[in-house]
Design an enzyme around this catalytic site. Structure first.
Site, PDB file in Angstrom:
ATOM      1  N   LYS A  15       8.874  37.966  27.546  1.00 44.28           N
ATOM      2  CA  LYS A  15       9.103  37.229  26.302  1.00 44.28           C
ATOM      3  C   LYS A  15      10.262  36.247  26.411  1.00 44.28           C
ATOM      4  O   LYS A  15      10.151  35.109  25.996  1.00 44.28           O
ATOM      5  CB  LYS A  15       9.393  38.188  25.131  1.00 44.28           C
ATOM      6  CG  LYS A  15       8.239  39.085  24.741  1.00 44.28           C
ATOM      7  CD  LYS A  15       8.544  39.841  23.441  1.00 44.28           C
ATOM      8  CE  LYS A  15       9.768  40.728  23.527  1.00 44.28           C
ATOM      9  NZ  LYS A  15       9.640  41.875  24.439  1.00 44.28           N
ATOM     10  N   ARG A 146      12.239  52.882  25.684  1.00 41.12           N
ATOM     11  CA  ARG A 146      11.969  51.595  25.023  1.00 41.12           C
ATOM     12  C   ARG A 146      10.465  51.358  24.906  1.00 41.12           C
ATOM     13  O   ARG A 146       9.982  50.851  23.897  1.00 41.12           O
ATOM     14  CB  ARG A 146      12.647  50.452  25.794  1.00 41.12           C
ATOM     15  CG  ARG A 146      14.142  50.345  25.473  1.00 41.12           C
ATOM     16  CD  ARG A 146      14.932  49.675  26.582  1.00 41.12           C
ATOM     17  NE  ARG A 146      14.511  48.312  26.839  1.00 41.12           N
ATOM     18  CZ  ARG A 146      14.672  47.694  28.004  1.00 41.12           C
ATOM     19  NH1 ARG A 146      15.244  48.312  29.017  1.00 41.12           N
ATOM     20  NH2 ARG A 146      14.270  46.455  28.153  1.00 41.12           N
TER      21      ARG A 146
HETATM   22  P1  ADP Z   1      13.412  44.375  25.448  1.00 45.59           P
HETATM   23  O1  ADP Z   1      13.470  43.913  26.880  1.00 45.59           O
HETATM   24  O2  ADP Z   1      13.416  45.863  25.314  1.00 45.59           O
HETATM   25  O3  ADP Z   1      12.320  43.696  24.680  1.00 45.59           O
HETATM   26  P2  ADP Z   1      15.507  43.005  23.871  1.00 45.59           P
HETATM   27  O4  ADP Z   1      16.470  42.232  24.658  1.00 45.59           O
HETATM   28  O5  ADP Z   1      14.530  42.273  23.042  1.00 45.59           O
HETATM   29  O6  ADP Z   1      14.822  43.991  24.889  1.00 45.59           O
HETATM   30  O7  ADP Z   1      16.285  44.045  22.913  1.00 45.59           O
HETATM   31  C1  ADP Z   1      17.257  44.923  23.442  1.00 45.59           C
HETATM   32  C2  ADP Z   1      17.624  45.984  22.399  1.00 45.59           C
HETATM   33  O8  ADP Z   1      18.162  45.334  21.217  1.00 45.59           O
HETATM   34  C3  ADP Z   1      16.455  46.828  21.856  1.00 45.59           C
HETATM   35  O9  ADP Z   1      16.138  47.906  22.700  1.00 45.59           O
HETATM   36  C4  ADP Z   1      17.035  47.268  20.511  1.00 45.59           C
HETATM   37  O10 ADP Z   1      17.979  48.294  20.643  1.00 45.59           O
HETATM   38  C5  ADP Z   1      17.765  46.024  20.040  1.00 45.59           C
HETATM   39  N1  ADP Z   1      16.879  45.152  19.227  1.00 45.59           N
HETATM   40  C6  ADP Z   1      16.451  43.901  19.557  1.00 45.59           C
HETATM   41  N2  ADP Z   1      15.654  43.411  18.597  1.00 45.59           N
HETATM   42  C7  ADP Z   1      15.554  44.372  17.636  1.00 45.59           C
HETATM   43  C8  ADP Z   1      14.866  44.491  16.412  1.00 45.59           C
HETATM   44  N3  ADP Z   1      14.090  43.491  15.943  1.00 45.59           N
HETATM   45  N4  ADP Z   1      15.007  45.621  15.690  1.00 45.59           N
HETATM   46  C9  ADP Z   1      15.772  46.614  16.128  1.00 45.59           C
HETATM   47  N5  ADP Z   1      16.445  46.598  17.285  1.00 45.59           N
HETATM   48  C10 ADP Z   1      16.344  45.484  18.043  1.00 45.59           C
END
Ligand code: ADP
Length: 192
Positions: A15, A146
């Protein structure tokens, strides 16, 4: 171009990479909740301190914290004419909140792109990223958590958006350029 888009997909589906490319192509800001949280953790802001323990465990940050953060971000001038949200919404409550934020301004989403990738592929990619970047939540145990949280809370949102006629599914396995082209082609009918 005015486009209001959401990028959905499991951790490791690519993403972040595709969001940056689409942002360039479409001239809209890519807004990654994960990046905003990480920047806040790095600076140890109040928001960062609240979010960190959830992130380190692979759990979602509570909706009220995340929703308020996104509301502030979308109110910034650069998001007035469009945006690409990467990593939000991730829960049914966040879907409703986003809908509320947009409709209050007479706006709507144009499309939700779901980037698909099978579990073995995403685990392999994330473990490789762990070696290269050392993100604290890229350990095997936390990666598995996750993916579980994604399957439970976020994967069902694809059906919600499909029912609204907004879902565009794109295979996230392939070369970077190939995937970007697939997304642009799939999005075209929604961008007008
Ligand atoms: P991933 O590679 O798991 O998609 P991200 O960089 O998008 O990782 O997000 C890292 C962390 O930030 C998530 O595991 C969560 O703890 C938090 N996070 C990100 N976006 C959200 C959201 N929309 N709602 C809740 N927590 C979020």
């Amino acid at each position: 171009m005015s486009a209001r888009l959401v990028l959905l997909g499991p951790p490791g589906a690519g993403k972040g990479t595709q969001a940056a490319r689409l942002s360039d192509r479409l001239g809209i800001p890519a807004i990654s909740t994960g990046d905003i949280f990480r920047a806040n953790v790095a600076e140890q802001t109040e928001l960062g301190k609240r979010a960190q323990r959830y992130m380190d465990a692979g759990e979602y940050v509570p909706d009220e914290v995340t929703n308020a953060m996104v509301r502030d971000r979308l109110a910034q001038p650069d998001a007035a004419d469009g945006f690409l949200l990467d990593g939000y919404p991730r829960t049914a409550d966040q879907v409703d909140e986003l809908e509320g934020m947009l409709s209050a301004d007479g706006q709507r989403l144009h499309a939700v792109v779901e980037l698909t990738a099978d579990t073995d592929e995403v685990v392999t990619r994330l473990l490789k990223r762990a070696e290269e970047q050392g993100r604290p939540d890229d350990t095997e145990v936390v990666i598995r958590r996750r993916l579980e949280v994604y399957a439970e809370q976020t994967a069902p949102l694809a059906a919600t958006y499909a029912a609204r006629g907004l879902l565009v599914q794109v295979d996230g396995i392939g070369g970077l350029d190939e995937v970007t082209e697939r997304i642009m082609t799939a999005l075209a009918p929604h961008l007008n």
